[in-house]
Enzyme design. Structure first.
Site, PDB file in Angstrom:
ATOM      1  N   GLU A 193     -13.857  47.778  90.965  1.00  0.00           N
ATOM      2  CA  GLU A 193     -13.332  49.114  90.694  1.00  0.00           C
ATOM      3  C   GLU A 193     -11.829  49.103  90.464  1.00  0.00           C
ATOM      4  OE1 GLU A 193     -14.701  51.741  93.781  1.00  0.00           O
ATOM      5  OE2 GLU A 193     -16.156  52.656  92.444  1.00  0.00           O
ATOM      6  N   SER A 241     -23.405  59.972  89.898  1.00  0.00           N
ATOM      7  CA  SER A 241     -22.741  60.382  88.660  1.00  0.00           C
ATOM      8  C   SER A 241     -23.551  59.944  87.451  1.00  0.00           C
ATOM      9  CB  SER A 241     -21.347  59.749  88.558  1.00  0.00           C
ATOM     10  OG  SER A 241     -20.537  60.227  89.592  1.00  0.00           O
ATOM     11  N   ASN A 252      -9.960  59.535 101.497  1.00  0.00           N
ATOM     12  CA  ASN A 252      -8.618  59.297 102.041  1.00  0.00           C
ATOM     13  C   ASN A 252      -8.668  58.710 103.450  1.00  0.00           C
ATOM     14  OD1 ASN A 252      -6.860  60.010 100.060  1.00  0.00           O
ATOM     15  ND2 ASN A 252      -6.283  61.990 100.924  1.00  0.00           N
ATOM     16  N   GLU A 253      -9.498  59.319 104.279  1.00  0.00           N
ATOM     17  CA  GLU A 253      -9.515  58.913 105.689  1.00  0.00           C
ATOM     18  C   GLU A 253     -10.050  57.492 105.820  1.00  0.00           C
ATOM     19  OE1 GLU A 253     -10.656  61.844 104.474  1.00  0.00           O
ATOM     20  OE2 GLU A 253      -8.945  63.010 105.207  1.00  0.00           O
ATOM     21  N   GLN A 303     -24.839  54.588  89.518  1.00  0.00           N
ATOM     22  CA  GLN A 303     -24.583  53.856  90.764  1.00  0.00           C
ATOM     23  C   GLN A 303     -25.287  54.559  91.920  1.00  0.00           C
ATOM     24  OE1 GLN A 303     -20.418  53.832  91.826  1.00  0.00           O
ATOM     25  NE2 GLN A 303     -20.704  52.198  93.322  1.00  0.00           N
ATOM     26  N   GLY A 304     -26.286  53.914  92.495  1.00  0.00           N
ATOM     27  CA  GLY A 304     -27.068  54.528  93.567  1.00  0.00           C
ATOM     28  C   GLY A 304     -26.728  53.965  94.940  1.00  0.00           C
ATOM     29  N   TYR A 305     -25.585  54.372  95.446  1.00  0.00           N
ATOM     30  CA  TYR A 305     -25.186  53.948  96.799  1.00  0.00           C
ATOM     31  C   TYR A 305     -25.398  55.095  97.806  1.00  0.00           C
ATOM     32  CZ  TYR A 305     -22.642  49.652  95.277  1.00  0.00           C
ATOM     33  OH  TYR A 305     -22.279  48.419  94.793  1.00  0.00           O
ATOM     34  N   SER A 306     -24.654  56.199  97.605  1.00  0.00           N
ATOM     35  CA  SER A 306     -24.605  57.259  98.622  1.00  0.00           C
ATOM     36  C   SER A 306     -25.953  57.916  98.842  1.00  0.00           C
ATOM     37  CB  SER A 306     -23.614  58.343  98.199  1.00  0.00           C
ATOM     38  OG  SER A 306     -22.349  57.788  97.952  1.00  0.00           O
TER      39      SER A 306
HETATM   40  C1  LIG Z   1     -17.349  63.439  91.949  1.00  0.00           C
HETATM   41  C2  LIG Z   1     -18.084  62.467  92.794  1.00  0.00           C
HETATM   42  C3  LIG Z   1     -18.823  61.476  92.195  1.00  0.00           C
HETATM   43  C4  LIG Z   1     -19.537  60.564  92.958  1.00  0.00           C
HETATM   44  N1  LIG Z   1     -20.293  59.621  92.326  1.00  0.00           N
HETATM   45  C5  LIG Z   1     -21.045  58.771  93.071  1.00  0.00           C
HETATM   46  C6  LIG Z   1     -21.931  57.852  92.440  1.00  0.00           C
HETATM   47  O1  LIG Z   1     -21.997  57.778  91.216  1.00  0.00           O
HETATM   48  N2  LIG Z   1     -22.675  57.047  93.201  1.00  0.00           N
HETATM   49  C7  LIG Z   1     -22.602  57.086  94.572  1.00  0.00           C
HETATM   50  O2  LIG Z   1     -23.292  56.297  95.220  1.00  0.00           O
HETATM   51  N3  LIG Z   1     -21.803  57.968  95.208  1.00  0.00           N
HETATM   52  C8  LIG Z   1     -21.026  58.814  94.493  1.00  0.00           C
HETATM   53  N4  LIG Z   1     -20.209  59.726  95.127  1.00  0.00           N
HETATM   54  C9  LIG Z   1     -20.277  59.837  96.582  1.00  0.00           C
HETATM   55  C10 LIG Z   1     -19.049  59.393  97.342  1.00  0.00           C
HETATM   56  O3  LIG Z   1     -18.978  57.995  97.375  1.00  0.00           O
HETATM   57  C11 LIG Z   1     -19.131  59.999  98.767  1.00  0.00           C
HETATM   58  O4  LIG Z   1     -18.972  61.380  98.630  1.00  0.00           O
HETATM   59  C12 LIG Z   1     -18.105  59.451  99.701  1.00  0.00           C
HETATM   60  O5  LIG Z   1     -18.382  58.113 100.007  1.00  0.00           O
HETATM   61  C13 LIG Z   1     -18.003  60.258 100.998  1.00  0.00           C
HETATM   62  O6  LIG Z   1     -19.234  60.410 101.616  1.00  0.00           O
HETATM   63  P1  LIG Z   1     -19.743  61.869 102.067  1.00  0.00           P
HETATM   64  O7  LIG Z   1     -19.656  62.739 100.898  1.00  0.00           O
HETATM   65  O8  LIG Z   1     -21.050  61.699 102.725  1.00  0.00           O
HETATM   66  O9  LIG Z   1     -18.679  62.369 103.125  1.00  0.00           O
HETATM   67  P2  LIG Z   1     -18.684  62.049 104.693  1.00  0.00           P
HETATM   68  O10 LIG Z   1     -18.733  60.583 104.895  1.00  0.00           O
HETATM   69  O11 LIG Z   1     -19.654  62.884 105.378  1.00  0.00           O
HETATM   70  O12 LIG Z   1     -17.221  62.535 105.079  1.00  0.00           O
HETATM   71  C14 LIG Z   1     -16.873  63.896 105.466  1.00  0.00           C
HETATM   72  C15 LIG Z   1     -15.429  63.879 105.969  1.00  0.00           C
HETATM   73  O13 LIG Z   1     -15.361  63.062 107.150  1.00  0.00           O
HETATM   74  C16 LIG Z   1     -14.394  62.065 107.009  1.00  0.00           C
HETATM   75  N5  LIG Z   1     -14.795  60.846 107.703  1.00  0.00           N
HETATM   76  C17 LIG Z   1     -15.983  60.194 107.626  1.00  0.00           C
HETATM   77  N6  LIG Z   1     -15.968  59.087 108.358  1.00  0.00           N
HETATM   78  C18 LIG Z   1     -14.751  59.017 108.930  1.00  0.00           C
HETATM   79  C19 LIG Z   1     -14.105  58.085 109.809  1.00  0.00           C
HETATM   80  N7  LIG Z   1     -14.714  56.977 110.222  1.00  0.00           N
HETATM   81  N8  LIG Z   1     -12.831  58.345 110.182  1.00  0.00           N
HETATM   82  C20 LIG Z   1     -12.200  59.459 109.742  1.00  0.00           C
HETATM   83  N9  LIG Z   1     -12.737  60.370 108.934  1.00  0.00           N
HETATM   84  C21 LIG Z   1     -13.995  60.140 108.523  1.00  0.00           C
HETATM   85  C22 LIG Z   1     -14.325  61.842 105.515  1.00  0.00           C
HETATM   86  O14 LIG Z   1     -13.107  61.230 105.138  1.00  0.00           O
HETATM   87  C23 LIG Z   1     -14.482  63.237 104.964  1.00  0.00           C
HETATM   88  O15 LIG Z   1     -13.245  63.883 104.983  1.00  0.00           O
HETATM   89  C24 LIG Z   1     -19.489  60.642  94.374  1.00  0.00           C
HETATM   90  C25 LIG Z   1     -18.709  61.639  94.973  1.00  0.00           C
HETATM   91  C26 LIG Z   1     -18.012  62.540  94.207  1.00  0.00           C
HETATM   92  C27 LIG Z   1     -17.201  63.592  94.890  1.00  0.00           C
END
Ligand SMILES: Cc1cc2nc3c(=O)[nH]c(=O)nc-3n(C[C@H](O)[C@H](O)[C@H](O)COP(=O)(O)OP(=O)(O)OC[C@H]3O[C@@H](n4cnc5c(N)ncnc54)[C@H](O)[C@@H]3O)c2cc1C
Lengths: 373, 389
Positions: B244, B161, B372-373, B125-128
């Site tokens: 999901e 992942s 969570n947030e 899954q290529g989103y992030s």
């Molecule tokens: C084990 C694992 C597997 C994953 N697998 C995939 C995958 O296969 N494909 C894929 O595309 N992605 C994957 N992800 C990525 C995942 O979707 C992102 O990590 C997630 O969406 C959070 O983005 P970030 O890591 O950039 O954190 P950030 O968005 O930078 O967040 C950092 C902190 O800020 C808080 N925050 C951000 N915005 C707000 C707001 N508006 N209000 C309050 N708080 C806020 C967050 O809650 C967090 O605590 C995976 C992540 C993990 C940990």
């Protein structure tokens, strides 16, 4: 897999009850309006939901009753419903013999009489906690002892009373009219004005033989089952109260402006409301699920006790959390008599101590999970 | 078919097949354990496919079995009960396939569904992206069409992942130059094994590298490897996320229940079960699991036709991930100092290893699939109608 989805009749019932109570709630009215509200509720047939048709009831079940209780909790209605329907009817349905049910249930289903239930303190059904004693007296019985806090103790016309039988005959269930000779009732000044209580002293209350309702030997198990089912219904009521705390809070914070914006737009406020919703919906799901399984008769006594305990713990924690957050997020007005959060705060506290506290319920579950051979 | 016959059929099949060379897969490969036997787990997927256990809920027209919910649930439960390994094909089977069935063209369905169903093709899954996590619409990976119509991609995905175990990746990329936010995105299906793509593992706090960075440098895919129209990618991406919360989440609860049982056994074995505080917390864990279960059943059973907000669905991700995280903490409190020592690979260390995985890997549960947030934001805004900040 019993379905958790509500059918059309159940949805309609929920809406009717909600609409009616929204217009007729009496939580802030004088007590002299209470009788009228109870009469209306009886006329609507709500006191009859869980009573089988053979005893003059509607023959519906735990799901419908839980919907009613949820709305009662939301409105904080001060009615004999909980004591009469959930407690007294429940004890009769599960702990009384066939003839006694035939005789006693119709009036309670019609709502022409109000009743209460006396078990041990906090409505503890265990034999060891019962505070009343029954002694044989000729053909009949003599009741002695005190019950420190009887729900609806001043208004109930009848009490169903669990007592320990002197001379080793276990537990018995009696019907006692509230105006029986030798019974002294003293109203208590309680914090939660929507749940009145009184102290009852049984100074040698004489009853005839027919006043004993149970089939000897079966009362203890029946009362345990009635208690578990009452826990489920109390949980439903708590869910309704918690949901109302959240509704009050989102409405108030949407209107209240500080720093040039609605308080509801601050993330710190939003997250706490969201947390309230998580707890409410989790508790509601379990209440719905347990009620559906009760209605499908798919739970044995041990499973019912465990599942009802789960519902109660979740609902208790949710209601206390939501009531406390409602006060906090209302600011100063949340501390006033005029605004409703305080009433829920008091009800939530009341509800946390009756029919088993979370600590006791968890310990009972832990024993099931951890101590089995 | 009645449920108990079906359950027995699953149980018998599992007992017969999860043996011999597959025996070492029992209880392996779940969250936090993805590095266990990946090649063998793919063979296992093919074994499952041959047994008719992949695509249980898909329509028959697409090679599925169109089983009712109760039987799908029964399958997941029996699978976990038998110690069935983590499903290395789940991204394809439970996320992409339903999306293709709902929104893909017949050509795409014919081309990709058989590979998923037969356990031959694996998906990532290529989103992030580095700059687009919670704020997914901030995606900057670009895509454009060459003269021959083929799509090209340039940019970087991260936290992907199982990309290193996958054959394909679905990518959300910006197709309209200069567009911003949810507009101008496209949802492409891209083969991973090509010169324009580099996959770099990222080591996780558990020591394993389940996720990766995926670099696209002029990567290419066919003109018709797009779901929805160019510019409609956001809609497709969100529809996929909606899957999901399918039946598979109820299967996940069987894992949870098994983990709780391991924890209970550990507490009884080492005496923690006599500690009154631990007892209260174990009871709470059991209560919380009832909450997840009834909430999940309510979510799956209530009529999905209604357009009103479904509160039980909105809260579900937040509820299960936080429950699971708390279970991990409880597990380590039960285990005590022995938890300091990394559990071995031998069968005797199975329970300890699983409980340690719950503790460490559950830290990710509250981050991926909406932190969570973000979950609380969504609940407040969609569930309660509170204003955006
Ligand atoms: C084990 C694992 C597997 C994953 N697998 C995939 C995958 O296969 N494909 C894929 O595309 N992605 C994957 N992800 C990525 C995942 O979707 C992102 O990590 C997630 O969406 C959070 O983005 P970030 O890591 O950039 O954190 P950030 O968005 O930078 O967040 C950092 C902190 O800020 C808080 N925050 C951000 N915005 C707000 C707001 N508006 N209000 C309050 N708080 C806020 C967050 O809650 C967090 O605590 C995976 C992540 C993990 C940990």
């Amino acid at each position: 897999m019993s379905s958790l989805a509500l059918n059309d009749e159940q949805r309609a019932l929920r809406e009717t009850v909600a609409d009616f109570l929204a217009g007729h709630g009496n939580a802030r009215k004088e007590a002299d309006s209470d009788a009228g509200l109870w009469r209306s509720i009886a006329e609507l047939g709500w006191a009859a939901v869980q009573v089988p048709e053979e005893f003059g009831g509607l023959g519906l079940g735990a799901v419908e009753l839980a919907l009613l209780m949820e709305e009662m909790g939301r409105s904080l209605a001060r009615t004999p419903f909980f004591a009469t329907v959930v407690l007294a009817q429940g004890a009769l349905l599960h702990a009384a013999g066939e003839a006694a049910r035939q005789r006693c249930l119709p009036a309670l289903a019609e709502g022409t009489r109000s009743a209460t239930l006396i078990l041990g303190p906090g409505l503890d059904a265990r034999a060891g906690s019962l505070t009343l004693h029954a002694r044989r007296d000729g053909e009949g019985w003599r009741l002695e002892g005190e019950s420190a806090q009887v729900l609806d103790g001043s208004s109930a016309e009848l009490a169903y009373v669990a007592a320990r039988v002197e001379g080793g005959d276990g537990v018995a269930l009696f019907e006692v009219p509230a105006d029986a000779a030798g019974l002294q009732r003293t109203a208590l000044e309680v914090w939660d004005l929507t749940r009145p209580q009184a102290h009852w002293r049984f100074a040698g209350v004489s009853l005839d033989a027919a006043a004993r309702l149970d089939v000897p030997g079966s009362a203890a198990a029946g009362l345990a089952r009635a208690q578990a089912l009452a826990m489920l219904q109390l949980a439903a009521e708590q869910v309704g109260g918690a949901a109302q705390c959240l509704a009050l809070t989102t409405a108030y914070t949407a209107e209240r402006v500080q720093f040039g914006r609605a308080v509801a737009s601050f993330q710190a406020v939003k997250h706490r409301c969201a947390e309230m919703m998580v707890r409410i919906e989790t508790a509601r799901s379990v209440v719905r699920g347990v009620a559906a399984r009760v209605a499908a008769a798919s739970l044995d006594d041990a499973a019912l006790a465990a599942e009802a305990a789960a519902a109660r713990v979740l609902a208790t924690e949710a209601y206390r959390y939501c009531a406390q957050e409602a006060i906090q997020l209302h600011g100063g007005v949340g501390f006033t008599w005029e605004y409703d959060p305080q009433m829920h705060f008091k009800r939530a506290q009341w509800a946390s101590q009756w029919l088993g506290t979370p600590r006791l319920l968890r310990e009972a579950l832990a024993a099931q999970l951890l101590d089995a051979a | 078919m009645d449920e108990s016959t079906f359950r027995k059929e699953v149980a018998d099949w599992m007992a017969a097949r999860l043996s011999g060379r597959f025996a070492c897969l029992k209880h392996r490969g779940g969250p936090g354990d993805e590095e266990a036997w990946p090649a063998l787990r793919k063979e296992w997927e093919q074994e499952m496919a041959a047994g008719g256990w992949v695509g249980l809920g898909w329509p028959q027209a697409h090679g599925g079995r169109d089983l009712p919910l109760a039987l799908q649930l029964a399958f997941h439960e029996e699978y976990v009960r038998a110690g069935g390994p983590g499903r290395i094909g789940h991204i394809g089977e439970t996320l992409l396939a339903p999306t293709l069935i709902a929104l893909g063209t017949p050509e795409l369905q014919r081309r990709f569904l058989p590979g998923i169903r037969e356990g031959r093709e694996y998906w990532a899954q290529g989103y992030s992206e580095p700059g687009a996590g919670s704020d997914l619409a901030a995606i900057t990976t670009r895509c454009w069409q060459d003269e021959d119509g083929n799509w090209r991609l340039q940019g970087q995905k991260v936290w992907t992942s199982l990309a290193h175990e996958s054959d394909w990746i679905f990518v959300l990329a910006r197709s309209t130059p200069g567009s911003a936010g949810r507009e101008g995105l496209s949802f492409l299906l891209v083969p991973l094994d090509q010169p324009g793509i580099e996959i770099h593992p990222i080591r996780q706090m558990t020591g394993e590298a389940e996720f990766n960075s995926v670099f696209f440098d002029g990567a290419v895919t066919d003109a018709d490897c797009i779901v929805g129209k160019p510019g409609e990618g956001w809609k497709v991406a969100m529809a996929l996320l909606g899957f999901e919360r399918g039946v598979s989440t109820l299967g996940q609860q069987m894992h949870f229940s098994h983990e709780l049982q391991l924890l209970i056994d550990a507490a009884r074995a080492n005496g923690a079960a006599r500690d009154p505080v631990i007892r209260q917390r174990i009871a709470d864990a059991w209560i919380g699991l009832r909450g997840l279960r009834d909430n999940g059943l309510r979510m799956l059973e209530e009529d999905t036709g209604s357009t009103t907000v479904r509160p039980e669905a909105l809260i579900y991700k937040y509820a299960w991930s936080n429950w699971h995280r708390a279970l991990g903490e409880l597990a380590m409190d039960v285990i005590g100092v022995a938890g300091d020592v990394r559990a071995g690979e031998d069968a005797g260390s199975d329970a300890l290893r699983r409980l340690q995985q719950v503790f460490f890997f559950s830290r990710a549960d509250t981050i991926y699939a909406g932190t969570n947030e973000i979950q609380l934001n969504i609940i407040a805004e969609r569930g309660l109608g509170m204003p955006r900040g």
